[in-house]
Enzyme design. Sequence first.
Site, short mmCIF file in Angstrom:
data_model
loop_
_atom_site.label_atom_id
_atom_site.label_comp_id
_atom_site.label_asym_id
_atom_site.label_seq_id
_atom_site.Cartn_x
_atom_site.Cartn_y
_atom_site.Cartn_z
N ASP A 171 28.84 -36.70 2.76
CA ASP A 171 27.60 -37.13 2.15
C ASP A 171 27.48 -36.36 0.84
O ASP A 171 28.08 -35.30 0.70
CB ASP A 171 26.47 -36.79 3.14
CG ASP A 171 25.12 -36.76 2.50
OD1 ASP A 171 24.71 -37.81 1.99
OD2 ASP A 171 24.47 -35.71 2.52
P1 ADP Z 1 22.57 -38.98 0.10
O1 ADP Z 1 23.29 -40.03 0.83
O2 ADP Z 1 23.23 -38.67 -1.21
O3 ADP Z 1 22.32 -37.75 0.90
P2 ADP Z 1 20.03 -40.21 0.68
O4 ADP Z 1 20.58 -41.31 1.49
O5 ADP Z 1 19.31 -39.12 1.35
O6 ADP Z 1 21.13 -39.61 -0.30
O7 ADP Z 1 19.05 -40.85 -0.39
C1 ADP Z 1 19.46 -41.95 -1.14
C2 ADP Z 1 18.49 -42.25 -2.21
O8 ADP Z 1 17.24 -42.63 -1.61
C3 ADP Z 1 18.16 -41.08 -3.07
O9 ADP Z 1 19.07 -40.96 -4.15
C4 ADP Z 1 16.76 -41.41 -3.53
O10 ADP Z 1 16.83 -42.29 -4.62
C5 ADP Z 1 16.16 -42.14 -2.37
N1 ADP Z 1 15.38 -41.27 -1.50
C6 ADP Z 1 15.67 -40.87 -0.25
N2 ADP Z 1 14.73 -40.09 0.27
C7 ADP Z 1 13.79 -39.96 -0.69
C8 ADP Z 1 12.56 -39.24 -0.79
N3 ADP Z 1 12.09 -38.50 0.20
N4 ADP Z 1 11.90 -39.35 -1.95
C9 ADP Z 1 12.36 -40.07 -2.95
N5 ADP Z 1 13.49 -40.74 -2.93
C10 ADP Z 1 14.21 -40.70 -1.83
MG MG Z 2 22.12 -36.12 2.34
#
Ligand code: ADP
Ligand code: MG
Length: 612
Positions: free
Chosen positions: A306
């Site tokens: 991730d």
């Molecule tokens: P990763 O897979 O890189 O860990 P996530 O799946 O957690 O990322 O999040 C993907 C996208 O969703 C983020 O880049 C953001 O744009 C949005 N996102 C997720 N959670 C939040 C939050 N709590 N507040 C704002 N945006 C969020």
């Molecule tokens: Mg993550």
Amino acid sequence: MTPKQLILLLFTIIGLTGWLTTTLNLLPSTITFTLQITSATIALLTIGYGAIKNLTERIFSMDLLATIAIIASIISQEYLSATIVALMLIGGEMLENYAQQKSTNAIQKLVEEQPQTAIVIREGKELQINPKEVQIGETVLVKPGAKIPIDGIIQKGHAYINQALITGESVPAEKSEGNTVYSGTTIQQGALYITATAIGEKSTYGKIITLVKDAKEKKAPIERTADKYAKYFTPAILVIGLTVFALTQDIMRMAAVFVIACPCALILSTPAAIVASIGNAAKQGILVRNGETLEKTSKVNTLVLDKTGTITKGKLEITDIQSFTPKYSSDQILQYAAESEKCSEHPFAKAITENATKKGLNISHPNNFEHHPGLGVSINKDETTIIVGNTRLMQKYAIDILTCPVQNYITQQAKCTVILVAKQQTVIGAISLSDQPRENAKNIIAQIRANGVKQIIMLTGDNKTVSDNIATTCEIDEVLSELLPADKVNKISNLKNQGLTVAMVGDGVNDAPALAHADVGIAMGLSGTDIAIETAGAVLVADDLTKLPQLLKIGKATMSIIKQNIAFAIAVNIIGIALSSQGLITPLMASIIHESNALIVMINSLRLLKIK
Ligand code: ADP
Ligand code: MG
């Protein structure tokens, strides 16, 4: 010591006295004979009882082989052999108990070393209570030399803390106001006032105990194979032994076959190695749930990571706050975002709320908070919905993002992650955040490859430009960006369907399904999300990516030791059977060889404790 072992020990003493006195001609032969025959009879009764009990349950146990060997020895008047055979059986049992005890002890020790009391400040007074009775948000005082009883954030004070139990790092960490501290760590110098954030089973120490307890329960597939093998081994040996007797009429040869063929070493081969490895990993801050995880880890050829919080530090910095209408200032945008994010555990949420607190903004508790995994969050405020997240979340709510200022801003901030803030169905502002790869990420990726991983893939919900940039910096083979949690699961299923063995490393709530789906799920840090930790097969407690190649190395080493153990145990058995049936080994020699075999397997397994 069990009663059975005690009886056997007693008879051994009688038996050996009998043998010694006979050999040295110390006592009249009637007495020495009585001593020896008594000893052999006790052995026969105790071991034979177990064998018959097993037989009634249709289990061909090792006790049966030993019983026949003892009978054979008595018939041939080789009483010493009878004694030694029984001794060998106790020895084997004790070795097994020892291996088991060692892992039970580790848990016992963890439980015993649990902090017993906590000093809370209630109504201005210091009160000593059970750590489980501390309430979240209460202030706990921890004095020098004491173990921290809860997880929390330092309110006041400065201290050097020994975190070896959690991180495997023996150099004390210096901590002060605002830093996070973990239960089970010890203050070496200084005193701290801590605001409690997690208690009991929810605390870091509580989670470690649960994980370690779990580790013992599930057997690795290779362990089940060895058990199955051992199950067929006994009846097979019975047939071989009886055949040898039928062909040679030599009862001592048969006894030797039975003794040397007992699959003690084989049975020990796997658990001994797994216990050693899980223990070693735990000391280095890697919690492995069970032997199965280790076995699968050794076969991993595809690693899925991730991005946020795994490859990157997950410590986001706000680089820009923009308002798209004169109605709201940038501080108001931040305030709306912070209120919406107050209940989220996402790294973005932490960065936004911290920034708002720093600026002295007042963040009230949100109503109807909703978390949209991989998209963002929403709350109700001022009789409307406030939506904070990425463009896909806006689309989900049918909010127009194609307006000029919004599009221009997104293009201009392409190197950052842009979080949009919408109110009354309109995007009113945006916050740009940037995250850095972990310091030695590139180096770690190279080490992972050196440990036999062929393909490294990054999966992320973040935008393409940001993700591609990081992947290039860290030399990652493939990037899939703008994914939802379900897309991550699909990708992992696809890889598994191609016959690849997949490990997935992640931290957030949104990663939990993917962690559960992978052959090996690895969670980053115990401070991470509960669900991620519960579904993972391994946890890198210290949130330190350098432990990842370490885990792969331990997995590989464990399997290679297990294979050595099994090969060695079987080889000794087969050669031993061949020699015994030729009459080249007496039952006495057979029991010594047999016992050394088990001992060598144990010692070989202990090598796993040394892998750094
Ligand atoms: P990763 O897979 O890189 O860990 P996530 O799946 O957690 O990322 O999040 C993907 C996208 O969703 C983020 O880049 C953001 O744009 C949005 N996102 C997720 N959670 C939040 C939050 N709590 N507040 C704002 N945006 C969020
Ligand atoms: Mg993550």
